[in-house]
Design a protein around this motif. Structure first.
Motif, mmCIF file in Angstrom:
data_model
loop_
_atom_site.group_PDB
_atom_site.id
_atom_site.type_symbol
_atom_site.label_atom_id
_atom_site.label_comp_id
_atom_site.label_asym_id
_atom_site.label_seq_id
_atom_site.Cartn_x
_atom_site.Cartn_y
_atom_site.Cartn_z
ATOM 1 N N GLN A 1 0.786 -1.231 0.000
ATOM 2 C CA GLN A 1 0.000 0.000 0.000
ATOM 3 C C GLN A 1 0.823 1.289 0.000
ATOM 4 O O GLN A 1 0.274 2.359 -0.252
ATOM 5 N N TYR B 1 1.068 6.907 -1.299
ATOM 6 C CA TYR B 1 0.064 6.129 -0.576
ATOM 7 C C TYR B 1 -1.290 6.789 -0.762
ATOM 8 O O TYR B 1 -1.381 7.968 -1.095
ATOM 9 N N ASP B 2 -2.350 6.022 -0.517
ATOM 10 C CA ASP B 2 -3.699 6.556 -0.660
ATOM 11 C C ASP B 2 -4.259 7.102 0.650
ATOM 12 O O ASP B 2 -4.958 8.098 0.659
ATOM 13 N N LYS B 3 -3.961 6.435 1.752
ATOM 14 C CA LYS B 3 -4.527 6.824 3.041
ATOM 15 C C LYS B 3 -3.418 6.977 4.073
ATOM 16 O O LYS B 3 -2.467 6.199 4.086
#
Length: 86
Positions: free
Chosen positions: A50, A65-67
Motif C-alpha cells: 500500500q 500512498y492513498d490513506k
C-alpha cells in the motif's frame, strides 16, 4: 514536506531487509516489505502493498500512498524490522 525521516533509520532498515530478507533478482523481501535500489545505487526503494518510499541523494524522499493510515502501518513495519533484526 518537512524532512521527517532520519536517513540513518531508512538506510538501516534497507540494510536489514537486504541481509535478512529473501532475494528475488535484487529485490529483497522481509516482513511484507520489499527493498531495492536503482541501477546506480543512489536511490533506495522500500515498499509494501500500500505504500512506496523513494529515498535518494541528499536525503530527499517521496512517499506514495492513498490513506494516511497506510503510511502509519508502513512506518510501524519499518520500526519493527529495525528493532527486531540485527
Amino acid at each position: 514536506m518537512k524532512n521527517e525521516l532520519d536517513s540513518r533509520f531508512v538506510l538501516s532498515v534497507f540494510e536489514k531487509i537486504r541481509q535478512h530478507g529473501v532475494d528475488e533478482n535484487n529485490v529483497y523481501r522481509l516482513e511484507g516489505v520489499e527493498a531495492y535500489t536503482d541501477m546506480d545505487g543512489y536511490t533506495v526503494f522500500i515498499e509494501d502493498a500500500q505504500v512506496a518510499l523513494r529515498f535518494g541523494f541528499h536525503n530527499q524522499y517521496h512517499y506514495e500512498y492513498d490513506k494516511s493510515e497506510h503510511r502509519e502501518q508502513f512506518e510501524k513495519k519499518l520500526k519493527y524490522i529495525n528493532e527486531h533484526y540485527d
